[in-house]
Design a protein around this motif. Structure first.
Motif, short mmCIF file in Angstrom:
data_model
loop_
_atom_site.label_atom_id
_atom_site.label_comp_id
_atom_site.label_asym_id
_atom_site.label_seq_id
_atom_site.Cartn_x
_atom_site.Cartn_y
_atom_site.Cartn_z
N TYR A 125 3.93 2.63 -10.15
CA TYR A 125 2.85 2.20 -9.27
C TYR A 125 1.72 1.57 -10.08
N GLN A 176 -2.51 1.38 -10.34
CA GLN A 176 -3.79 1.97 -9.94
C GLN A 176 -4.80 1.54 -11.00
N ALA A 213 4.66 1.33 1.43
CA ALA A 213 5.74 1.70 0.51
C ALA A 213 6.50 2.91 1.06
N ASP A 273 3.88 10.34 -2.88
CA ASP A 273 2.96 10.76 -3.94
C ASP A 273 3.65 11.69 -4.94
N ARG A 290 5.71 9.56 -7.18
CA ARG A 290 4.80 8.80 -8.03
C ARG A 290 4.28 9.67 -9.18
N SER A 310 0.85 -1.18 0.00
CA SER A 310 0.00 0.00 0.00
C SER A 310 0.89 1.24 0.00
N ARG A 311 0.31 2.40 -0.23
CA ARG A 311 1.09 3.64 -0.20
C ARG A 311 1.78 3.80 1.15
N VAL A 371 -3.87 2.82 -4.64
CA VAL A 371 -2.56 2.80 -5.29
C VAL A 371 -1.72 1.73 -4.62
N TRP A 372 -1.04 0.94 -5.46
CA TRP A 372 -0.17 -0.11 -4.97
C TRP A 372 1.20 0.06 -5.59
N VAL A 373 2.23 -0.27 -4.83
CA VAL A 373 3.61 -0.19 -5.30
C VAL A 373 4.22 -1.58 -5.13
N THR A 374 4.91 -2.05 -6.15
CA THR A 374 5.54 -3.38 -6.06
C THR A 374 6.93 -3.28 -5.43
#
Length: 77
Positions: A34, A36, A12, A24, A27, A8-9, A43-46
């Motif tokens: 990210y 979305q 991350a 943000d 991003r 999650s944000r 918003v997800w970050v790997t």
């Protein structure tokens, strides 16, 4: 195909040691990839995106050049 953990944000930002505002900004500037699914959605970050971001932001260490350094101190008499 290997799976990548989605963060999650908040997670991350914690992993990077920055605030949500900074996350943000990175991003929206395009420096951090990210996921979305829809506008205004979550918003997800790997993990891979974080690793790539850190690799780009990491500067190599330079060896110290002591032999070539000059000092601005006056020599003792």
């Amino acid at each position: 195909m290997a799976t990548c953990a989605l963060l999650s944000r908040k997670d991350a930002a914690a992993r990077l040691g920055v605030s949500l505002v900074t996350l943000d900004a990175e991003r929206t500037s395009g420096r951090l990839a990210y996921i979305q699914r829809k506008r205004g959605g979550k918003v997800w970050v790997t993990e891979k995106a974080i690793a790539e971001y850190l690799a780009r932001a990491t500067h190599p260490a330079r060896p110290e050049l002591r032999a070539f350094r000059t000092t601005h101190q006056k020599r003792r008499a």
